[in-house]
Write an enzyme that holds these catalytic residues in place. Structure first.
Site, short mmCIF file in Angstrom:
data_model
loop_
_atom_site.label_atom_id
_atom_site.label_comp_id
_atom_site.label_asym_id
_atom_site.label_seq_id
_atom_site.Cartn_x
_atom_site.Cartn_y
_atom_site.Cartn_z
N LYS A 176 -16.99 16.96 34.92
CA LYS A 176 -17.23 18.32 34.44
C LYS A 176 -16.07 19.14 34.48
O LYS A 176 -15.85 20.08 33.58
CB LYS A 176 -18.17 18.93 35.78
CG LYS A 176 -19.60 18.26 35.67
CD LYS A 176 -20.21 18.82 37.19
CE LYS A 176 -21.57 17.93 37.18
NZ LYS A 176 -22.12 17.96 38.50
N GLN A 234 -23.11 20.29 44.33
CA GLN A 234 -23.46 18.80 44.02
C GLN A 234 -24.32 18.14 44.90
O GLN A 234 -23.99 18.33 46.34
CB GLN A 234 -21.88 18.07 44.04
CG GLN A 234 -22.09 16.66 43.51
CD GLN A 234 -22.29 16.38 42.00
OE1 GLN A 234 -22.19 17.20 41.19
NE2 GLN A 234 -22.73 15.38 41.58
N ASP A 284 -27.25 25.35 37.48
CA ASP A 284 -28.06 24.11 37.45
C ASP A 284 -29.76 24.44 37.00
O ASP A 284 -30.20 23.34 36.82
CB ASP A 284 -27.93 23.51 38.81
CG ASP A 284 -27.04 22.43 38.97
OD1 ASP A 284 -26.77 21.58 38.20
OD2 ASP A 284 -26.45 22.26 40.26
N1 LIG Z 1 -26.32 20.16 41.50
C1 LIG Z 1 -26.17 18.86 40.95
N2 LIG Z 1 -26.15 19.06 39.55
C2 LIG Z 1 -26.08 17.98 38.82
O1 LIG Z 1 -26.44 17.99 37.60
C3 LIG Z 1 -26.02 16.60 39.36
C4 LIG Z 1 -25.89 16.66 40.80
N3 LIG Z 1 -25.97 17.78 41.47
N4 LIG Z 1 -26.05 15.23 41.36
C5 LIG Z 1 -25.72 14.15 40.62
C6 LIG Z 1 -26.41 14.35 39.29
C7 LIG Z 1 -25.88 13.35 38.49
N5 LIG Z 1 -25.19 14.00 37.34
C8 LIG Z 1 -24.50 13.26 36.50
C9 LIG Z 1 -23.53 14.20 35.47
C10 LIG Z 1 -23.00 13.43 34.47
C11 LIG Z 1 -22.75 12.27 34.42
C12 LIG Z 1 -21.99 11.40 33.31
O2 LIG Z 1 -20.99 11.99 32.99
N6 LIG Z 1 -22.32 10.17 32.87
C13 LIG Z 1 -21.43 9.48 31.96
C14 LIG Z 1 -20.48 8.60 32.41
C15 LIG Z 1 -20.31 8.64 34.06
C16 LIG Z 1 -19.26 7.59 34.50
O3 LIG Z 1 -18.42 6.86 33.72
O4 LIG Z 1 -19.48 6.97 35.90
C17 LIG Z 1 -22.29 8.78 30.87
O5 LIG Z 1 -23.54 8.50 31.34
O6 LIG Z 1 -21.75 8.54 30.08
C18 LIG Z 1 -23.68 11.49 35.01
C19 LIG Z 1 -24.48 12.26 35.97
C20 LIG Z 1 -25.42 15.33 37.53
N7 LIG Z 1 -26.08 15.41 38.43
#
Ligand SMILES: Nc1nc(=O)c2c([nH]1)NC[C@@H]1CN(c3ccc(C(=O)N[C@@H](CCC(=O)O)C(=O)O)cc3)C=[N+]21
Ligand SMILES: NC(=O)C1=CN([C@@H]2O[C@H](COP(=O)(O)OP(=O)(O)OC[C@H]3O[C@@H](n4cnc5c(N)ncnc54)[C@H](OP(=O)(O)O)[C@@H]3O)[C@@H](O)[C@H]2O)C=CC1
Ligand SMILES: [Mg+2]
Length: 283
Positions: free
Chosen positions: A53, A97, A120
């Protein structure tokens, strides 16, 4: 059947180019969009997402403020921090988060975030507006998935969409957005009987369970589009989805990979919401 690989990273980049332009226009008018992210504790997975982020903010020219609080933070202290951010003029979006440590009531935290800064889309005010089809901040993951479908030219209207998972952050809003786009929607969850019978009817299958590679070819109808929300570690500690990609890919007409599918879109829609929020400052 040859399957279309839905490239979330590429679609993300396309959308981010447009967001970047909007940020530049805002900055030219004296408004720098600002996002505050609060991270409580030391969950390693959360750290990766938060880092992604921050990186996205930097690339787009959005101001980002990361607030790291210790694992034993009291609910009172967290709520005080949020109230301060609600008042801070340089902050347009606030993200806490999830999940939070046990001593903190998640719902209370979400309800303390100003609906004006709820990027969010988790506040009851935002959820209600979404259900009513009113303009509001849409939850980033389901909104990102709608964009993936749109950019991949996957028709939603009239299709049978099956959503596995009913969390407030992914499954429930996902089904609602699909419904609003005229899909026929079925929700499945841990109490669903004969899950395979349900999923085998899906033209569009969205999987948000949190169990590594659970969805194999037996769950898939030939020609289905499969969207994998899962973020898990496999037996070799590699990042993987809830879908067993290699098992299902040949049966699908389109499929998202993990990583590089839904994840980048979640972050892109967070950036989008933050900029939308900042735009309300325009005279
Ligand atoms: N208040 C809140 N809002 C959220 O939006 C929220 C949260 N809490 N808690 C956790 C989950 C999970 N989440 C992700 C965000 C980005 C990737 C992301 O960037 N993924 C990349 C790679 C990740 C890596 O390399 O580990 C991909 O899929 O290509 C994944 C999961 C948002 N969340
Ligand atoms: N890529 C991204 O941007 C994001 C990825 N994620 C990932 O997506 C996954 C889901 O996240 P989230 O919605 O928060 O998870 P939750 O744990 O909150 O919800 C999981 C859902 O799956 C259901 N479920 C669990 N086991 C089964 C089963 N055996 N069969 C059918 N349904 C089952 C649960 O049912 P019940 O309600 O009955 O308990 C629940 O509704 C996780 O891997 C998470 O890391 C999450 C957010 C964003
Ligand atoms: Mg949860």
């Amino acid at each position: 059947m040859s399957s279309q690989l839905i490239n979330g990273k590429e679609i993300s980049n396309t959308i981010r180019t447009g967001i970047q332009k909007e940020v530049q226009d805002l900055i030219a008018k004296g408004i720098t969009p600002g996002l505050a992210v609060i991270l409580v504790g030391e969950d390693p997975a959360s750290h990766t997402y938060v880092a992604n982020k921050e990186k996205a903010c930097k690339e787009l020219g959005i101001y980002s403020k990361l607030i790291k609080l210790p694992e034993d933070t009291t609910e009172e202290d967290l709520l005080a921090q949020i109230k301060q951010l609600n008042e801070a003029s340089e902050i347009d979006g606030i993200l806490v988060q999830l999940p939070l440590p046990k001593q903190i009531n998640e719902q209370k935290v979400i309800e303390t975030i100003s609906p004006l800064k709820d990027v969010d889309g988790f506040h009851p005010n935002s959820v209600g507006k979404m259900l009513l089809g009113q303009e509001t901040f849409l939850p980033c993951t389901p909104h990102g998935i709608m964009k993936l479908l749109e950019y991949s030219n996957i028709e939603v209207a009239g299709k049978h969409a099956v959503v596995i998972g009913r969390s407030h952050i992914v499954g429930v809003p996902m089904g609602q957005l699909l419904l609003q786009h005229d899909a026929t929607v079925t929700y499945c969850h841990s109490k669903t009987k004969n899950l395979q019978e349900m999923t085998k009817q899906a033209d569009i299958l969205v999987v948000a369970i949190g169990r590594a590679k659970m969805i194999t070819a037996d769950y898939i109808k030939e020609g289905a589009a499969v969207i994998d929300v899962g973020m898990n570690r496999d037996e070799n500690n590699h990042l993987c989805g809830d879908v067993d990609f290699d098992s299902v890919v040949e049966k699908t007409s389109a499929i998202t990979p993990v990583p590089g599918g839904v994840g980048p879109m979640t972050i892109t829609m967070l950036m989008y919401n933050t900029v939308q929020s900042a735009k309300t400052k325009l005279a």
